[in-house]
Design an enzyme around this catalytic site. Structure first.
Site, PDB file in Angstrom:
ATOM      1  N   TRP A  26       0.820  -1.211   0.000  1.00  0.00           N
ATOM      2  CA  TRP A  26       0.000   0.000   0.000  1.00  0.00           C
ATOM      3  C   TRP A  26       0.858   1.267   0.000  1.00  0.00           C
ATOM      4  O   TRP A  26       0.334   2.360  -0.094  1.00  0.00           O
ATOM      5  CB  TRP A  26      -0.973   0.007   1.185  1.00  0.00           C
ATOM      6  CG  TRP A  26      -0.304  -0.327   2.493  1.00  0.00           C
ATOM      7  CD1 TRP A  26       0.311   0.544   3.339  1.00  0.00           C
ATOM      8  CD2 TRP A  26      -0.185  -1.623   3.096  1.00  0.00           C
ATOM      9  NE1 TRP A  26       0.802  -0.132   4.424  1.00  0.00           N
ATOM     10  CE2 TRP A  26       0.516  -1.455   4.312  1.00  0.00           C
ATOM     11  CE3 TRP A  26      -0.598  -2.907   2.730  1.00  0.00           C
ATOM     12  CZ2 TRP A  26       0.816  -2.527   5.147  1.00  0.00           C
ATOM     13  CZ3 TRP A  26      -0.308  -3.959   3.568  1.00  0.00           C
ATOM     14  CH2 TRP A  26       0.378  -3.772   4.759  1.00  0.00           C
ATOM     15  N   GLU A  39      -5.422   0.970   5.620  1.00  0.00           N
ATOM     16  CA  GLU A  39      -5.492   1.625   6.931  1.00  0.00           C
ATOM     17  C   GLU A  39      -6.483   0.912   7.847  1.00  0.00           C
ATOM     18  O   GLU A  39      -6.236   0.759   9.037  1.00  0.00           O
ATOM     19  CB  GLU A  39      -5.890   3.102   6.788  1.00  0.00           C
ATOM     20  CG  GLU A  39      -4.785   3.985   6.221  1.00  0.00           C
ATOM     21  CD  GLU A  39      -3.533   4.014   7.091  1.00  0.00           C
ATOM     22  OE1 GLU A  39      -3.624   3.730   8.299  1.00  0.00           O
ATOM     23  OE2 GLU A  39      -2.452   4.309   6.550  1.00  0.00           O
ATOM     24  N   THR A  45      -3.947  -4.840  13.863  1.00  0.00           N
ATOM     25  CA  THR A  45      -3.427  -6.007  13.150  1.00  0.00           C
ATOM     26  C   THR A  45      -1.938  -5.843  12.895  1.00  0.00           C
ATOM     27  O   THR A  45      -1.493  -4.750  12.532  1.00  0.00           O
ATOM     28  CB  THR A  45      -4.161  -6.154  11.793  1.00  0.00           C
ATOM     29  OG1 THR A  45      -5.560  -6.213  12.040  1.00  0.00           O
ATOM     30  CG2 THR A  45      -3.734  -7.396  11.053  1.00  0.00           C
ATOM     31  N   LEU A  82      -9.532 -12.188  10.950  1.00  0.00           N
ATOM     32  CA  LEU A  82      -8.828 -10.927  11.245  1.00  0.00           C
ATOM     33  C   LEU A  82      -9.362 -10.256  12.519  1.00  0.00           C
ATOM     34  O   LEU A  82      -8.665  -9.455  13.136  1.00  0.00           O
ATOM     35  CB  LEU A  82      -8.983  -9.993  10.036  1.00  0.00           C
ATOM     36  CG  LEU A  82      -8.066  -8.810   9.880  1.00  0.00           C
ATOM     37  CD1 LEU A  82      -6.600  -9.226   9.978  1.00  0.00           C
ATOM     38  CD2 LEU A  82      -8.293  -8.140   8.529  1.00  0.00           C
ATOM     39  N   GLY A  83     -10.588 -10.600  12.897  1.00  0.00           N
ATOM     40  CA  GLY A  83     -11.160 -10.016  14.112  1.00  0.00           C
ATOM     41  C   GLY A  83     -11.725  -8.624  13.876  1.00  0.00           C
ATOM     42  O   GLY A  83     -11.590  -8.067  12.782  1.00  0.00           O
ATOM     43  N   TYR A  84     -12.368  -8.067  14.913  1.00  0.00           N
ATOM     44  CA  TYR A  84     -12.972  -6.727  14.826  1.00  0.00           C
ATOM     45  C   TYR A  84     -13.802  -6.600  13.544  1.00  0.00           C
ATOM     46  O   TYR A  84     -13.524  -5.783  12.670  1.00  0.00           O
ATOM     47  CB  TYR A  84     -11.903  -5.629  14.890  1.00  0.00           C
ATOM     48  CG  TYR A  84     -11.095  -5.665  16.157  1.00  0.00           C
ATOM     49  CD1 TYR A  84     -11.589  -5.098  17.330  1.00  0.00           C
ATOM     50  CD2 TYR A  84      -9.862  -6.289  16.196  1.00  0.00           C
ATOM     51  CE1 TYR A  84     -10.858  -5.150  18.511  1.00  0.00           C
ATOM     52  CE2 TYR A  84      -9.137  -6.358  17.367  1.00  0.00           C
ATOM     53  CZ  TYR A  84      -9.641  -5.793  18.519  1.00  0.00           C
ATOM     54  OH  TYR A  84      -8.910  -5.848  19.677  1.00  0.00           O
ATOM     55  N   TYR A 122      -8.565   9.347  12.747  1.00  0.00           N
ATOM     56  CA  TYR A 122      -7.293   8.779  12.305  1.00  0.00           C
ATOM     57  C   TYR A 122      -7.343   8.388  10.823  1.00  0.00           C
ATOM     58  O   TYR A 122      -6.490   8.782  10.026  1.00  0.00           O
ATOM     59  CB  TYR A 122      -6.917   7.550  13.165  1.00  0.00           C
ATOM     60  CG  TYR A 122      -5.838   6.757  12.484  1.00  0.00           C
ATOM     61  CD1 TYR A 122      -4.524   7.203  12.528  1.00  0.00           C
ATOM     62  CD2 TYR A 122      -6.141   5.640  11.708  1.00  0.00           C
ATOM     63  CE1 TYR A 122      -3.527   6.535  11.830  1.00  0.00           C
ATOM     64  CE2 TYR A 122      -5.151   4.971  11.012  1.00  0.00           C
ATOM     65  CZ  TYR A 122      -3.853   5.422  11.083  1.00  0.00           C
ATOM     66  OH  TYR A 122      -2.873   4.786  10.373  1.00  0.00           O
ATOM     67  N   ASP A 140      -2.289   8.049  15.980  1.00  0.00           N
ATOM     68  CA  ASP A 140      -2.686   6.703  16.408  1.00  0.00           C
ATOM     69  C   ASP A 140      -1.955   6.378  17.709  1.00  0.00           C
ATOM     70  O   ASP A 140      -1.281   7.246  18.287  1.00  0.00           O
ATOM     71  CB  ASP A 140      -2.396   5.666  15.303  1.00  0.00           C
ATOM     72  CG  ASP A 140      -0.899   5.406  15.129  1.00  0.00           C
ATOM     73  OD1 ASP A 140      -0.078   6.195  15.657  1.00  0.00           O
ATOM     74  OD2 ASP A 140      -0.537   4.407  14.481  1.00  0.00           O
ATOM     75  N   CYS A 194      10.139   3.761  19.288  1.00  0.00           N
ATOM     76  CA  CYS A 194       9.571   4.173  20.582  1.00  0.00           C
ATOM     77  C   CYS A 194       8.463   3.196  20.950  1.00  0.00           C
ATOM     78  O   CYS A 194       7.303   3.544  21.071  1.00  0.00           O
ATOM     79  CB  CYS A 194       9.060   5.612  20.481  1.00  0.00           C
ATOM     80  SG  CYS A 194       8.811   6.359  22.096  1.00  0.00           S
ATOM     81  N   CYS A 201      15.777   3.373  23.012  1.00  0.00           N
ATOM     82  CA  CYS A 201      16.269   4.739  23.230  1.00  0.00           C
ATOM     83  C   CYS A 201      17.715   4.905  22.754  1.00  0.00           C
ATOM     84  O   CYS A 201      18.096   5.978  22.271  1.00  0.00           O
ATOM     85  CB  CYS A 201      16.165   5.118  24.705  1.00  0.00           C
ATOM     86  SG  CYS A 201      14.461   5.080  25.305  1.00  0.00           S
ATOM     87  N   CYS A 204      17.809   5.840  19.179  1.00  0.00           N
ATOM     88  CA  CYS A 204      16.775   6.814  18.817  1.00  0.00           C
ATOM     89  C   CYS A 204      17.379   8.142  18.345  1.00  0.00           C
ATOM     90  O   CYS A 204      18.117   8.792  19.086  1.00  0.00           O
ATOM     91  CB  CYS A 204      15.889   7.052  20.032  1.00  0.00           C
ATOM     92  SG  CYS A 204      14.620   8.267  19.727  1.00  0.00           S
TER      93      CYS A 204
HETATM   94 FE1  SF4 Z   1      11.064   7.129  22.618  1.00  0.00          FE
HETATM   95 FE2  SF4 Z   1      13.397   7.993  21.684  1.00  0.00          FE
HETATM   96 FE3  SF4 Z   1      12.390   9.092  23.846  1.00  0.00          FE
HETATM   97 FE4  SF4 Z   1      13.319   6.607  23.940  1.00  0.00          FE
HETATM   98  S1  SF4 Z   1      14.500   8.450  23.551  1.00  0.00           S
HETATM   99  S2  SF4 Z   1      11.413   7.330  24.807  1.00  0.00           S
HETATM  100  S3  SF4 Z   1      12.753   5.845  21.930  1.00  0.00           S
HETATM  101  S4  SF4 Z   1      11.520   9.172  21.808  1.00  0.00           S
END
Ligand code: SF4
Length: 355
Positions: A26, A39, A45, A82-84, A122, A140, A194, A201, A204
């Site tokens: 998609w 979407e 899912t 698939l549910g829902y 959304y 979301d 995240c 982290c 990140c």
């Molecule tokens: Fe989320 Fe990055 Fe913050 Fe960690 S450092 S909580 S992964 S935004």
């Protein structure tokens, strides 16, 4: 990427996405119909499972008009597992709305999209931005989590004020150029980096901006006030075999799995063993005047829905072929080999896979 007036967080998310974007069917298209279907399938899912269902759905219903012309039962059958299921029913009703009121074309405006059956904020933002390049930020679960951590938002996300605060930040980060690409970037980043538990982290690219990380309080976000209350239910299904026939009923109450088929069911308030079921009026109505029944030990399955935990026993009951069997009127007698034609819940689907 570094563009004037674009927030550095936005630039980093777009750069990250250009390197880590996953190839998905998609994402190869700007066709609003296909984006809408993807979407809706992807809500609740996993991507791998969603991909298979997306192909199956598009093969069967390649455009809005084909979907609108199908019966609800055909749509539910493709959705099976698939549910829902309200998602499938809403897609079908919205397709009919699009044909009758929009000449078979998905509306290009956010307001036109959100007026369709089953389309919420959304989905409307996702279609408007990805298919039509309009400036609507998606929010979301992934986006809520990421933004509440980045900006250490203390207002609980499950309150209107918390939702509003997060949505305003999401909108303020949205770039003018290709908002759809950015929306996909922020959702992907939330799901891959995240993450709800064990966020990555150390990998990140937003760590320097993250207020929760700076305060060593990542696990405290998102703040929520309500815990989901789970309702326990006890289902006892009877898979009846009588010669070459078996028996189904259609769920037509306003409850889970509306319009799907299932084996005759007794639901109890508490867990109940077979001896207790035999005393119930439904059991007596179902199996009255039958001299001998062969009943196998039940297969027990637990099925988790968002707000319900269903403890289930499937009893396989064999009635001698020569014995006359007339179940109550709402129960359908079908050939056993026709069972796969009927749309059933994921729970029944799981049971059928075991036999
Ligand atoms: Fe989320 Fe990055 Fe913050 Fe960690 S450092 S909580 S992964 S935004």
């Amino acid at each position: 990427m570094s563009v004037k007036n674009v927030h550095p967080i936005t630039c980093r998310l777009i750069d990250w996405y250009s390197e880590h974007k996953r190839e998905l069917p998609w994402r190869e298209t700007k066709d609003p119909y296909r984006i809408w279907i993807s979407e809706v399938i992807l809500q609740q899912t996993r991507i791998d499972q969603g991909r298979a269902y997306y192909h199956r759905f598009i093969d069967q219903f390649p455009d809005v008009r084909t979907l609108a012309a199908a019966s609800e039962e055909e749509v539910l059958k493709v959705w099976q597992g698939l549910g829902y299921y309200s998602r499938a029913r809403n897609l079908h009703q919205a397709a009919r709305q699009i044909v009758s009121s929009h000449n078979g074309q998905l509306p290009s405006s956010y307001s036109g999209l959100i007026a369709l059956k089953g389309v919420g904020a959304y989905t409307a933002a996702a279609i408007a931005s990805i298919a039509f390049g309009q400036p609507h930020a998606v929010v979301d679960g992934n986006v809520y989590r990421l933004l509440t951590r980045l900006f250490a938002i203390e207002t609980p996300v499950d309150t209107p004020a918390g939702k509003k605060a997060t949505a305003e930040i999401a909108q303020s980060l949205l770039p003018e150029e290709d908002p759809g690409e950015y929306n996909q970037a922020i959702m992907d980043f939330g799901s891959q980096i995240c993450r709800p538990t064990q966020p990555r982290c150390s990998d990140c690219v937003l760590q320097a901006y993250c207020q929760a990380f700076a305060a060593n309080a990542v696990s405290a976000y998102p703040v929520k006030i309500r815990k989901t209350k789970i309702r326990k239910r006890y289902f006892h299904y009877f898979h009846i075999l009588h010669g070459d026939r078996t028996y189904l009923q259609k769920r037509d109450r306003s409850d889970i799995w509306k319009n799907l088929y299932e084996f005759p069911l007794i639901e109890t308030e508490q867990d109940a063993d077979f001896a207790q079921l035999e005393q119930s009026s439904t059991f007596r109505q179902l199996f009255s005047n039958l001299p001998t029944l062969q009943i196998d030990p039940p297969l027990m399955l637990r099925h988790q829905l968002t707000h319900q935990l269903i403890h289930t026993r499937f009893y396989r009951v064999t009635i001698p072929e020569e014995a006359p069997f007339t179940p109550p009127g709402e129960i359908l007698s079908i050939l056993q080999e026709a069972l796969p034609v009927y749309p059933v819940s994921r729970l029944t689907h799981k049971y059928l896979e075991t036999i």
